[in-house]
Design a protein around this motif. Structure first.
Motif, PDB file in Angstrom:
ATOM      1  N   PHE A 231       0.847  -1.196   0.000  1.00  0.00           N
ATOM      2  CA  PHE A 231       0.000   0.000   0.000  1.00  0.00           C
ATOM      3  C   PHE A 231       0.887   1.253   0.000  1.00  0.00           C
ATOM      4  O   PHE A 231       0.648   2.203  -0.756  1.00  0.00           O
ATOM      5  N   LYS A 232       1.916   1.246   0.831  1.00  0.00           N
ATOM      6  CA  LYS A 232       2.838   2.382   0.894  1.00  0.00           C
ATOM      7  C   LYS A 232       3.574   2.558  -0.424  1.00  0.00           C
ATOM      8  O   LYS A 232       3.776   3.698  -0.888  1.00  0.00           O
ATOM      9  N   ALA A 233       3.966   1.462  -1.057  1.00  0.00           N
ATOM     10  CA  ALA A 233       4.690   1.549  -2.335  1.00  0.00           C
ATOM     11  C   ALA A 233       3.831   2.245  -3.388  1.00  0.00           C
ATOM     12  O   ALA A 233       4.330   3.082  -4.156  1.00  0.00           O
ATOM     13  N   LEU A 234       2.552   1.924  -3.432  1.00  0.00           N
ATOM     14  CA  LEU A 234       1.692   2.579  -4.407  1.00  0.00           C
ATOM     15  C   LEU A 234       1.377   4.015  -4.022  1.00  0.00           C
ATOM     16  O   LEU A 234       1.212   4.881  -4.884  1.00  0.00           O
TER      17      LEU A 234
ATOM     18  N   ALA B  45       5.685   9.112   2.610  1.00  0.00           N
ATOM     19  CA  ALA B  45       6.095   7.889   3.308  1.00  0.00           C
ATOM     20  C   ALA B  45       5.725   7.927   4.787  1.00  0.00           C
ATOM     21  O   ALA B  45       5.116   6.981   5.312  1.00  0.00           O
ATOM     22  N   THR B  46       6.071   9.009   5.487  1.00  0.00           N
ATOM     23  CA  THR B  46       5.752   9.068   6.914  1.00  0.00           C
ATOM     24  C   THR B  46       4.253   9.246   7.143  1.00  0.00           C
ATOM     25  O   THR B  46       3.710   8.766   8.141  1.00  0.00           O
TER      26      THR B  46
ATOM     27  N   ILE C 205      -0.730   6.827   9.065  1.00  0.00           N
ATOM     28  CA  ILE C 205      -2.166   6.825   8.789  1.00  0.00           C
ATOM     29  C   ILE C 205      -2.870   5.602   9.375  1.00  0.00           C
ATOM     30  O   ILE C 205      -4.066   5.641   9.691  1.00  0.00           O
ATOM     31  N   TRP C 206      -2.113   4.506   9.565  1.00  0.00           N
ATOM     32  CA  TRP C 206      -2.732   3.282  10.097  1.00  0.00           C
ATOM     33  C   TRP C 206      -3.287   3.486  11.500  1.00  0.00           C
ATOM     34  O   TRP C 206      -4.164   2.735  11.933  1.00  0.00           O
TER      35      TRP C 206
END
Length: 236
Positions: free
Chosen positions: A144-147, A207-208, A213-214
Motif C-alpha cells: 500500500f505504501k509503495a503505491l 512515506a511518513t 495513517i494506520w
C-alpha cells in the motif's frame, strides 16, 4: 509484461489515459445525491491529531473539498442548461471531475477515525482476504505504501474489492481520478496523498504520512464496505 493486478496505476489499467471518461454508475450514486452537499465530518477537525492536525483538516475539508462541491453543483447547472449534446459535453466533463473528487473525499473522511477509535487492523472476512492476497497485513501495508509513493503528492491510493474474482487489490490514481471502470474494482478504503492532506505534519513526505495513517483508519467502516460489496456481488 502486464502489470500486477495489485500494482496497477490508473494509466496502466486503461493503457490510454486520461481515466476520467464517463460516470461510473455504482461509484457515483452510492455516496452522492444531487444537488451536491458537503457532508459534516464524522469527527472534529482536531480529532485526527497527531497524524493530521486541525489546520490541515480544516483547510482540506472547508476549502478543498467544499470547492469541489461548489464546482460539481455549478457544472450540473451548466449541463442542465445546455441545449444540445455538443453543448453538454464540456460541463459533463467538469461534472465528472468534480463529482469524482467529491466522492473520493467523502470516502476518505469516513475511512478515518480519531486515535483510540481508529487503528488496529481489519477483522473477519476482510482480514482473511488481505492475508490471502498479500500474505499478511504487514505485507499489505508495505505494498500500500509503495503505491502511495507512486501516486506521490498528487493522487490517491485505494484498497478495492474485485467482485468478479472475489479478491482485494491495491490501486493508485493520479489527480482526483477514480479507479477506472475497466479494473472492475470498487474502492473500500481511499487515502488522499495530495500534499494538502498532510502538509502541516508530514510536509511533502508521503512515506511518513502513510506510516502514521494506520493509527486512524476506521476499519469498522472499511469492513462494512467490503461486506456490502461482497454481498452485492453474490459471494457468501
Amino acid at each position: 509484461a502486464a502489470p500486477s493486478r495489485r500494482l496497477a496505476g490508473c494509466e496502466e489499467v486503461t493503457r490510454t489515459p486520461p481515466c476520467q471518461r464517463h460516470f461510473h454508475p455504482i461509484r457515483l450514486t452510492n455516496l452522492i445525491i444531487m444537488p451536491f452537499v458537503l457532508p459534516p465530518l464524522p469527527y472534529g477537525v482536531g480529532d485526527l491529531v497527531p497524524v493530521i492536525d486541525a489546520s490541515a483538516v480544516n483547510m482540506h475539508y472547508n476549502t478543498v473539498h467544499a470547492d469541489w462541491v461548489s464546482k460539481a453543483n455549478l457544472a450540473e447547472a451548466d449541463y442542465n442548461a445546455a441545449a444540445t449534446p455538443t453543448e453538454q459535453a464540456e460541463p459533463l466533463g467538469r461534472l465528472y471531475k468534480a463529482a469524482a473528487a467529491h466522492y473520493s473525499h467523502v470516502m476518505y473522511w469516513t475511512s478515518l477515525a480519531p486515535v483510540g477509535l481508529g487503528g488496529g487492523g481489519p477483522t473477519g472476512q476482510l482480514a482473511s482476504a488481505i492475508n490471502s492476497e498479500f500474505g499478511s497485513f504487514a505485507q499489505f501495508q508495505v505494498e500500500f505504501k509503495a503505491l502511495a509513493l507512486r501516486a506521490g503528492v498528487v493522487g490517491w491510493v485505494w484498497l478495492a474489492y474485485e467482485p468478479a474474482v472475489n479478491r482485494v487489490g491495491i490501486y493508485f490514481t493520479r489527480n482526483n481520478d477514480l479507479i477506472p471502470e475497466e479494473a472492475n474494482a470498487e474502492g473500500i478504503l481511499a487515502i488522499d496523498t495530495w500534499e494538502h492532506a498532510h502538509w502541516s505534519v508530514h510536509p511533502g513526505n508521503v512515506a511518513t504520512y502513510i506510516d502514521d495513517i494506520w493509527q486512524i483508519i476506521n476499519w469498522g467502516e472499511v469492513n462494512n464496505r467490503y461486506q456490502t460489496a461482497k454481498t452485492a456481488a453474490g459471494w457468501p
